[in-house]
Structure formats: C-alpha cells, structure tokens
Enzyme design. Structure first.
Site, PDB file in Angstrom:
ATOM      1  CG  LEU C 226       2.039  -7.399  -6.108  1.00  0.00           C
ATOM      2  CD1 LEU C 226       0.553  -7.633  -6.217  1.00  0.00           C
ATOM      3  CD2 LEU C 226       2.673  -8.318  -5.081  1.00  0.00           C
ATOM      4  CG  ASP C 227       2.289  -3.600  -4.831  1.00  0.00           C
ATOM      5  OD1 ASP C 227       1.060  -3.736  -4.873  1.00  0.00           O
ATOM      6  OD2 ASP C 227       2.988  -3.983  -3.875  1.00  0.00           O
TER       7      ASP C 227
END
Lengths: 283, 283, 283, 283
Positions: C226-227
């Site tokens: 994530l990210d």
C-alpha cells in the site's frame, strides 16, 4: 525614531486589536505593520505581530514594557515579547564540512541582507576556517567524539553565550537534549529533505532509492526530538530518474541555501511564533 | 452573527488602526482578520482590509455605515467600502468559444468553492449553451458584428444589469470604453500571456516565435486601455523548444483556469484594492 | 502511415542505438523521437523509448515484432514492448465520492487531450452517476463491504476486462493483492500527499498536524504494498498556518487533478518504464 | 577513454539516427546520451546531440572529424560541431559593480560545479577586484567612456582572446555590433527581467510601476539587437504589492544567479543549439 516589534499569543477574545492599538497610540507609537491570526473563529488561540515606530524621547523600552505588562497583557493574559529593531540580534553558526549553507548566510550578511551580527562560527572540523575568516568572523574548532560530547557542548555553550540565535548550517553532530533546552526555539536547523519524508541519515540517498520526483529541504527549530521540531520553511525542486545521488545533493544544496536563508531572516525579523510544535509565520 | 468586510484607502497618518478598531469594538464587532499596507513609511497612502463579525441585533448595516462615515472616515478622509458577506455577490460571465476558463468557474462554483451567484453567461456564439445550461445557469447569445457593436453592448448591459462583477472568461470581443466605464474595476479579464509581454492578438504564437522558456497568464481589471488594466494575478509554467503553438495553448489554458479562478475569488472576498492602476491584494 | 513506439529495457552494452535504429531504418521506419537512459556509465541497465512512423504497406505489426524479437531483441536480451498509437488504449476508472480527479480526466478526454477511450467508470457509491453519464461513459456501482470484497473485486474485474489501464481517481477501497497482481503496472493511483510523507489515512489532517509549508500529491502504480508502488509524478503547492484542514484539501485537490492527469497521459503515451520499483519517465 | 559530444543541425530526413549511430559504432564509440528534435513531423529541421566515449587509441579527434565530414555530414548536409569534454572550455567574465551573478559563478566553479576554466574577469570598475582575486582569477579594469568605446573594446578583445565563451554577469555597457560579431552565440548575458517584458533600462523599476505579480530573469545569447538574442533560460519568483523596487531587486538577484548559472552550465555542456534566433536546449 525607534522601530519595535511586539509578538503576542493569547486566548482569542473580542477587543484585542483595539486594546493593543489604543495602547500604542496613546504611547505615541505609529503602527507600520500588523498581522494577526486566530486558530478558530471562536474560542481559539490568537497571535499578533505589530511593528511600530516611536520617538525614543517620549517613552523608553522599559516604560513601554512595564505599562504594557500591567495593562493590556495582564488583562488578556498574553504571552508576549518586545524587540527593538536597533538592538541587532547576535547569531552564532555551527557547521561541519559542507560550506554551501554557511557561505550563503555569510555572503548575504556581508551584503547587508541579513539584519544581524554573525558573531562566531564553530565547527567540528578545520576545513572552513579561511572561508569564514575572510568575512572577518571568528572561527573556532570544537572537536566532538563519543567520549567528549559533554565537554564539547559545554565549550560550544561558552563560545556561543550571549547570542540570540544559533544556526546549524549543516552541523552533523546531534545536540543533546540538555544543550537544546538552553536555547528554546532559538536554534534553527536545515534538514536536507522535505520533512517528514526522509528523517534520519543520508536523505538524498533515501530520496534516490524511493524515486521521488521532487527533492526538498526543511528549516526548523531544534527540539529534543530529532528532526521533529516546528517547521519554519520548506521548498522543493523537480528532479527525474536522471539524477544520481550526487546530482540530488548538488541541486538540494541550492534548496537548502534558499530555505535556511529565509527561515533565518524571518526569525531575525520576529516573524515566527511557535504554538503546539507548529509555526505561525507572518511573512 | 453577520460577517462584514471594510476596505479602506486614505492618506497615511498615525492612529488609523486604533480609530478603526475602536470604532468596531464600540459597535460590538469582533475583528477576525486585519491586513494593512502603506506605500511608504511616512507620507504614503494607507490601505486596510478588516473582516469582522457582529450580532445583527446590535447594529444594522445602515447604522454602522452612517456612524463610520460621520466619524472615522470623515476624520481621516477615507475612501471606503463595506461588504456584508451574506449579501452574496452576483457574477455575470462573458465568453466566446473556448470553454476551459468558463467551465473551471462553473465547476468550482457548483462545488461551493466560489462565494457568489453566477447569474448569466453571455456569448457571441452558440457553442457553449448546453455546457452552461447543464449547471442550471441561463445562457444568452449576443452576436457582435462590425455594425452592431453599440446595440450588442446595450443588450449585454441589459442582461448583465444588477451584477456586481463581470468576468471575461476568454471573451474575444473588445468592449468599448463606454461599456467599460459603467463597470469600473468590476470587469475581470484573463489574458493568455504574462503581461506586459505579448499584448494583443495570438500571444501563444508570439511566445512561440520568441522562444520563451515560460508561458503565463494574467488576470486583470479591464480599463479603456486594452491589456493595460491593473493586474490581479499572474502565473507561469515551464515550456521548452518541444512545445508547438498548440502545446503552448494547451498548457497555457491550465494556467489561465488557475489564474482567473484565483483573481475572481479574491475579488469576491473583497481582497483587492486598486490604486494608481496597480492592485493591493490582501490574500 | 502508422505511428508506433518501442520501449526497451536491457543490460547496457555498446551498439544498442545503432542496432535498433538500423533495424528500424531497414524496415522503412522513420524515427520521430528517441530517448535513452542508462543507470550507470558502464555496466548499468539501459532504457530506450523510440517513436517512429512507417508505411503500413511495407511491414505489418506482426512482421516487425517477429523480426525484432529474432534479431536485435534476442541479441541484447531485451525486454521490450511495441505499441501502435492508432490502437487507442482503453481506460477504466474507479472512484468513490470525490469527483475532482474523475471530472478532470473526463473533461480532458472529452476535449481530445487524453489519447484513450474511457470505457467505464465503477464506483462504490451512486453519487457520481449523472456526472459520468453526461460524458456518455457507462457508470456502474459495485458496493464493497467487509464481507463481499472478494465478489466485489470479481465483479469489477469482469466489468474492467479488456482495458489496458485502470485509474483510481480517489477510490477509497484497498484493492487486494490478488486483484493488483492481474494488472501489473497497469493501475495508476493518486495519493493525496507528497509520498513518502503521510502514508495511510487522512493525509491532509496529518499535514495540518505536522505544520508543513507545502502540500502535495503523488501519482503512482499500485502494487501489493500500500502506497509504496513506483512514483510516476508528484507536485506541491505552498501553504501556510492560515490553511485549515479543509483549505488544505481544497488546494490539494487541484494538485491531485494536475498530477494524476499528467501521470495518466505519460502512461498512455508509453513514456513510463518501471525498474526496481522506480520509474523512468521519458517526458 | 575520451568523452565527446556531437551537435548536429540539418534538414530532417529518414535515417539520420541510423547513420550517426552506425558511424560512431564502427569507430568504436559507445553512445552515453542521445537527444534529438525535429521542428516538424515532416520536412522540418532536425537537431541532435550525441554524447559518446571512445578509447583514444582507436581513433583520434582529427580522424573522427575527417571521417564524419566526408561521410555522414556530407550526405545529410549537416552543420555540426564536435567537442571533446577533456578540452575544458575557457570562460571570460565581464562585470560592472553588482557582484551577485559573478560570485555565484566563481563560487560554483571553485567547488567544481562548472566544467570550465574561468580565465579572467574584466570590469569597468575597480570595486570587485579583491572578491575576484580571492578565487585566484586575474582581474582587469577597462574603463569605458563615450569617447574610448572603440579602444576599450579592443582592449577587452585582447584580454579575452582565446576564450570559448564570454559571460556578461551584469555588465552595464552595451557591446558594439562589431564586438558581438566576433563572438557569435558565444556571449551569454543575464537580463534582469522576464523578457520580452521590460526591455531596456531599470527593469525592476518598470516591473514595480506595472504592478506585476512575478518578476524574472532571462539568460540569452548576445546579438547586435539589444535584449533580442536567443533566450537560453528564464525563471520567475512571486512578488506582491509589498515589494519596493529594492525588494524586487534583492529577490530578482537570486533569480538572476540561478538562471545565469544554468545557462552557462548548459552552454559548457554543449546542450544548446541556436536556430532562427531561438534555442534548442537538450537539458
């Protein structure tokens, strides 16, 4: 004519502008700049910066301060500070080996663009002696090792005593919490990244590894929490995959020079108030 | 509670802040923002913007205005204007065929980001009717030819009567001096260059021919002097030799959208004072 | 005449430009753009983007691809991809409730500024249906709950099958690693902060709490982390202590629109190569 | 290993990349950078910059040049230039009294950030002698009056003979067309405005009077047409009504330093080609 600045923090209430401006008016001062900010439309914290001129004969600093403390400041429970512009601030600089931030400060100062006296530069290395001394500024070396940190900081404290602000122009030693406590919101550091990205060591390497498209620099007050003090100023420049770590560093040093200079000037012009680990900058 | 803004211009003298803030305080108002500027440290022109809230019951607009006119404003020979934020400003838009600036305004307005009512869009072409009407805004076409300019402007004046400001969102007709005179500092135009570079027609072509490395846009008030009115806002973007005229236009349109939006918002928020064909923008 | 683009990654060796350009020349192609980059002056990884036109009669895509695979690509152990510009890429968009990034894409696309077909918009909410359908683009709602994530993603996969790229225009659901794996470097997300600062939820709140002086947005490819996917584009805007969380959001949304648009266009124009979780962008 | 750069301009035709890269390959060179640009997709002018390394033993400069002239260059009617990176370019600087642009160049050069030898600084005033000499660079004063312009320029020409490029780091004398003709596209000037806005004298005063919201600087090659030579680089900074003429100058000088530095570096790295009074910059 004397120019002075008043920085004020207090709980927000009705009538503060009126009270401060009436006080100044009745003491013969003429307001030349006024900025204010409240954290909320109601019930917040209120901040004010007023710059004013007044004929020195009518009222001296002490008279003004005592009168203000006893009246407006007491009524509004203000925390406040008065600076006289003619009392030029004294600045000490700490540096290691990189010269770019230091030279930018010295060069602007020598051209009259930084309203201060640079009193002394302390480094943990000999390298920058001649560069500093060519500006007529004293230069001292205080070596720092694992074992002498306490003594070294004591020596720095002695040399820097009497200064109004310390600037870390890429000083690669971590100052102890004890040292920092002696200079609350009076030490300005330049960090070579866009904080809070890339805290810690070698941020240009971190930025390279992450593949960011902008690199930045952050000037902040130093607190006991490393890289976590209130941010005064930040800026960035665009980069691409073509930038090596050393290209990032070279471009980043331009950003650092620029960001640190602005932060120091704002501090010297009494434009910065710290509240809740954040800054209000009346620029 | 009512929010109001006071814009003031007068010769600079001692005591203005005190007088204005005392007046407001004694009428029960609480100052929420205050900006001031003087063109010189002594003997210049003074400008002020004060935003304040006051309980409507205590004093109405007329009472405040009459009292201010008779006291502070008279004493300092102020030219001044009071706006009540709740009296939402009415905006008319003139446009030709390019839709980018118009749609940006309509879109921001529809999201509640422009504090105004967009009352009407007038164009000299049919093209943008459905785009405008989909926002629920009336759209009228007023054809302009060499021969009917006078009648066309009269028709526009009738349609736009009652608005507080006109926005030229890439309107390709030159308004007559007579028309402009009816809307002093109330017509905002977006010019597709960084003025004063590239006045006149086809600035992107001019920029291309000149080989500039940045292109820009300028929002300004319209005066009888074409492209010479007071500049409210400007911005630029970086370009290179690789940009064709149409690439410049495409990128430039983004700058135009952005610059016009900011200028209009500042005007709506009473942040702009015009003096000597230049703007003071309290942003 | 057909326009095509060749993206190449291989170990850097002498003669690659010569080999590729000779191959194209002898197949009747005319090179219109050529960019290259090597991670080191010697022994690094080499990247190339060539754009060329060729008369369709002389050689078809398959012939070119087979010949290239058998000769230059084999010799240099290249990983490579050929795109025909006339094979317009198909784009599916996922969105939740915020419309700014979505509308910017739709609006640019409708003006011919994004070289693609936007085939479908899927949301987990009804809110944006009419906005999307007014552009003539199909809109579907796929509700996502704790319990139906697997089925929901299967449904999205069915709807989006056949697209070349998915754009998450502020889609507030986290896609599973399984889903992401089906679209390697083919999902573009806009994150509303200057990554790696402020990963996770509510970055504008985080930025406000930290007191940063610039806020930003980051467009990146989505990976299972994530990210943490490769950054395609970033930008920032200057803010001050006067910005509330919602002011930051309002300004930040402009940055998001701008950054996402550029990232998507670069992807559509075959300007992005991913290597070691970083991007080479031949812009 | 020797590093060299080839700059090429010719009418655009098919096969140029192939011809140049094959030539280099067969002479044992390894291409490390390649940029190209054509003014039109068909029938335009073509520009190329190739950087390559080659073992000096295999082919010397003269051999390469003769072979290239006789084959590829002749076939495509190229105008071209070969630079050997190890032949460090010689730079002479002309300056008057302002030191900011000069010091920036000297400082970067002394840190190894400008690939050149700064051979001499000539000024029409004594003021900057010690600043220049502290960098170990010879400094000469050549006074210029109405009556001695011809002799003064002859003297400058003698001092500067043998340099590859002249940099006007805020030199306040206008060079004659005759002088300029001796240095075609080899004199770089920094103009303190965003050209073409504010040509002529005192641009910061002009910018102040106009009330622009951005000020800029422009680095350009000097031609006989004052302020009209090909633009190499430009940049701007945001200003407001609060900036006095001297504030504009102070900020503008930072822009000038930055813009001139970049233009000089690009020139030294053979990144600039001039065509039709515009520059192609392969940065």
């Amino acid at each position: 004519m004397t120019t002075a600045r008043l920085l004020i923090t207090c709980a927000d209430r009705s009538g503060i502008v009126q009270a401060v401006s009436s006080f100044l008016y009745h003491h013969g001062a003429n307001i030349t700049a006024l900025d204010q900010y409240a954290t909320a439309t109601e019930g917040g914290t209120y901040f004010m910066r007023v710059e004013f001129v007044l004929p020195a004969l009518i009222s001296g600093r002490q008279v003004i301060e005592q009168a203000f403390a006893a009246s407006v400041a007491a009524h509004y429970h203000m925390s406040w500070h008065l600076s006289i512009v003619e009392d030029t601030k004294k600045v000490g600089i700490l540096v290691s080996k990189y010269d770019h931030a230091l030279l930018e400060l010295l060069w602007r100062w020598s051209r009259g663009l930084l309203p201060c006296v640079i009193t002394h530069v302390v480094s943990n290395h000999e390298d920058l002696r001649s560069a500093v001394e060519s500006f007529g500024v004293p230069f001292s070396v205080v070596k720092v090792t694992k074992d002498n940190k306490h003594e070294a900081e004591a020596q720095i404290a002695r040399i820097m005593a009497g200064n109004d602000v310390l600037v870390l122009a890429r000083y690669m030693q971590i100052l102890s919490a004890d040292f920092v406590k002696q200079w609350p919101m009076k030490i300005i550091n330049i960090h070579h990244s866009f904080l809070p990205a890339f805290v810690g060591a070698d941020p240009y390497r971190q930025a390279y590894d992450k593949g960011v498209k902008l690199i930045g620099a952050t000037a902040h007050y130093v607190t006991a929490d490393l890289d976590q003090g209130p941010i005064i100023e930040q800026n960035v420049e665009r980069v691409s995959h073509r930038y090596s770590v050393s290209d990032l560093r070279e471009l980043g040093e331009d950003v650092e020079r620029n960001v640190l200079t602005r932060a120091v000037r704002w501090h010297l012009e009494d434009r910065v108030i710290v509240h809740n680990n954040k800054t209000i900058v009346f620029d």
